[in-house]
Scaffold this motif. Structure first.
Motif, PDB file in Angstrom:
ATOM      1  N   ASP A 146      48.644  76.088  47.693  1.00 31.06           N
ATOM      2  CA  ASP A 146      49.909  76.843  48.240  1.00 31.06           C
ATOM      3  C   ASP A 146      49.079  78.014  48.944  1.00 31.06           C
ATOM      4  O   ASP A 146      49.893  78.895  49.095  1.00 31.06           O
ATOM      5  N   VAL A 147      47.822  77.996  49.365  1.00 30.44           N
ATOM      6  CA  VAL A 147      47.260  79.174  50.002  1.00 30.44           C
ATOM      7  C   VAL A 147      47.818  79.333  51.387  1.00 30.44           C
ATOM      8  O   VAL A 147      47.745  78.127  52.155  1.00 30.44           O
ATOM      9  N   THR A 148      48.292  80.276  51.971  1.00 32.53           N
ATOM     10  CA  THR A 148      48.704  80.482  53.223  1.00 32.53           C
ATOM     11  C   THR A 148      48.021  81.502  54.104  1.00 32.53           C
ATOM     12  O   THR A 148      47.898  81.520  55.161  1.00 32.53           O
ATOM     13  N   ASP A 149      47.122  82.346  53.407  1.00 35.28           N
ATOM     14  CA  ASP A 149      46.574  83.445  54.222  1.00 35.28           C
ATOM     15  C   ASP A 149      44.869  82.865  54.191  1.00 35.28           C
ATOM     16  O   ASP A 149      44.307  82.482  53.277  1.00 35.28           O
ATOM     17  N   PRO A 150      44.546  82.543  55.555  1.00 38.72           N
ATOM     18  CA  PRO A 150      43.424  82.298  55.859  1.00 38.72           C
ATOM     19  C   PRO A 150      41.939  82.941  55.147  1.00 38.72           C
ATOM     20  O   PRO A 150      41.265  82.232  55.006  1.00 38.72           O
ATOM     21  N   GLU A 151      42.280  84.317  55.203  1.00 43.75           N
ATOM     22  CA  GLU A 151      41.200  84.933  54.554  1.00 43.75           C
ATOM     23  C   GLU A 151      41.304  84.881  52.915  1.00 43.75           C
ATOM     24  O   GLU A 151      40.219  85.364  52.445  1.00 43.75           O
ATOM     25  N   ALA A 152      42.024  84.175  52.355  1.00 44.53           N
ATOM     26  CA  ALA A 152      41.829  83.764  51.094  1.00 44.53           C
ATOM     27  C   ALA A 152      41.674  82.071  50.653  1.00 44.53           C
ATOM     28  O   ALA A 152      41.535  81.814  49.749  1.00 44.53           O
ATOM     29  N   GLY A 203      41.079  73.154  53.347  1.00 49.39           N
ATOM     30  CA  GLY A 203      41.104  72.529  54.519  1.00 49.39           C
ATOM     31  C   GLY A 203      39.712  71.922  55.033  1.00 49.39           C
ATOM     32  O   GLY A 203      38.627  72.381  54.371  1.00 49.39           O
ATOM     33  N   ALA A 204      39.392  71.201  55.960  1.00 44.71           N
ATOM     34  CA  ALA A 204      38.495  70.407  56.562  1.00 44.71           C
ATOM     35  C   ALA A 204      38.381  70.297  57.902  1.00 44.71           C
ATOM     36  O   ALA A 204      39.680  69.661  58.270  1.00 44.71           O
ATOM     37  N   ILE A 205      37.382  70.068  58.576  1.00 46.56           N
ATOM     38  CA  ILE A 205      37.216  69.841  59.958  1.00 46.56           C
ATOM     39  C   ILE A 205      36.136  69.167  60.391  1.00 46.56           C
ATOM     40  O   ILE A 205      34.902  69.113  59.782  1.00 46.56           O
ATOM     41  N   THR A 206      36.206  68.243  61.302  1.00 45.41           N
ATOM     42  CA  THR A 206      35.051  67.507  61.977  1.00 45.41           C
ATOM     43  C   THR A 206      35.445  66.945  63.180  1.00 45.41           C
ATOM     44  O   THR A 206      36.653  66.759  63.358  1.00 45.41           O
ATOM     45  N   GLY A 227      49.736  67.074  51.742  1.00 50.55           N
ATOM     46  CA  GLY A 227      48.936  67.696  52.646  1.00 50.55           C
ATOM     47  C   GLY A 227      49.032  67.053  54.002  1.00 50.55           C
ATOM     48  O   GLY A 227      49.748  66.081  54.330  1.00 50.55           O
ATOM     49  N   THR A 228      48.391  67.544  54.974  1.00 51.33           N
ATOM     50  CA  THR A 228      48.430  66.906  56.288  1.00 51.33           C
ATOM     51  C   THR A 228      47.055  66.588  56.896  1.00 51.33           C
ATOM     52  O   THR A 228      45.871  67.476  56.620  1.00 51.33           O
ATOM     53  N   ASP A 250      49.813  74.327  55.505  1.00 48.43           N
ATOM     54  CA  ASP A 250      50.030  75.706  55.806  1.00 48.43           C
ATOM     55  C   ASP A 250      48.929  76.196  56.668  1.00 48.43           C
ATOM     56  O   ASP A 250      49.392  77.151  57.445  1.00 48.43           O
ATOM     57  N   LEU A 251      47.904  75.892  56.848  1.00 56.97           N
ATOM     58  CA  LEU A 251      46.615  76.241  57.199  1.00 56.97           C
ATOM     59  C   LEU A 251      46.411  75.602  58.323  1.00 56.97           C
ATOM     60  O   LEU A 251      45.113  75.820  59.039  1.00 56.97           O
TER      61      LEU A 251
END
Length: 263
Positions: A146-152, A203-206, A227-228, A250-251
């Motif tokens: 449930d983290v919504t703050d990117p800096e956390a 989250g993750a990206i590629t 999740g998404t 959320d992110l």
């Protein structure tokens, strides 16, 4: 039971069976071969575990197609019909280096859409399963963070970039570090995706096209855990999409922005 419930049951049974075979060889000094590159490794345990998974699937679904990382199975997912996707040891480099973060992943797909998935990680004593009813780890329901703050938040550069694309790998790490608290790279794509599903990673990206055996099971876990998962444009991710952006939801916009800076 419905057909989907059957497939969830078989996916879990097959993943557990394949993982059991792989675990028997873990930390035994098994011989290591390379395929396609000095760091792209395979062992007899990979092949034996895949055969065990396929044997279990064939007991119930003898006519379904099989996509598997090893040997002569299909390497792409047909758009129509029922298909099983198998990664006998996801995280083989971890496996051969005696790191416990690896697993056997099995997913069932019908007409291109995942309907069941299981990831068994025997050295960690964890089994993840996803079907219509949600996602569980060791039979306990899981949900994304449930983290919504990117800096956390914790984010991962997902999958693997070939040696001739390492600048993109560096760009991915930099884009994440500019936005998020820290990055995670754990050496198993399915374990990483499972981490998003149970909330240890946000989250993750590629920007690469991921192999279906590295991704489909974990993507289904994330979606069933709330999740998404999209492609680089924010459209629903498919097994043949270019790029993958996965998040707790959320992110997701921040992760899409980071992914846009990779290339």
């Amino acid at each position: 039971m419905t057909d989907t419930v059957d497939r969830v049951t078989v996916a879990e049974r097959a993943a557990r069976a394949g993982a059991r075979v792989a675990h028997e060889h873990f930390r035994t000094g098994i011989a290591v071969e390379t395929k396609g590159g000095t760091a792209d490794v395979v062992t007899e345990a990979d092949r034996a575990a895949q055969r065990e998974v396929i044997d279990v699937v064939r007991e119930t679904f003898p006519e379904d197609a099989i996509v598997g990382e090893e040997e002569d199975e299909l390497k792409t997912v047909p758009d129509a019909g029922a298909v099983w996707i198998v990664d006998p040891i996801d995280g083989t480099t971890n496996y051969v280096r005696n790191d416990p973060v690896w697993g056997t992943a099995v997913a069932a797909v019908v007409d291109g859409e995942p309907v069941a998935a299981a990831v068994a990680m025997p050295a960690l004593e964890d089994v993840y399963v996803a079907g219509d009813a949600g996602a569980v780890r060791n039979d306990e329901p899981i949900v994304v963070s449930d983290v919504t703050d990117p800096e956390a938040a914790l984010a991962a550069p997902a999958m693997w970039w070939p040696m001739d694309r390492r600048e993109e790998y560096g760009n991915a790490c930099a884009a994440l570090l500019e936005r998020f608290w820290d990055v995670r790279r754990i050496g198993s794509a399915q374990a990483m995706l499972a981490g998003i599903a149970h909330g240890s990673i946000d989250g993750a990206i590629t920007n690469v096209v991921s192999h279906p055996w590295d991704s489909v099971a974990g993507v289904h876990l994330i979606r069933r855990a709330g999740g998404t998962v999209t492609d680089l444009e924010g459209d629903r991710w498919r097994h043949d999409s270019t790029g993958l952006v996965a998040s707790n939801g959320d992110l997701h916009d921040e992760l899409l922005d980071a992914a846009a800076e990779i290339a």
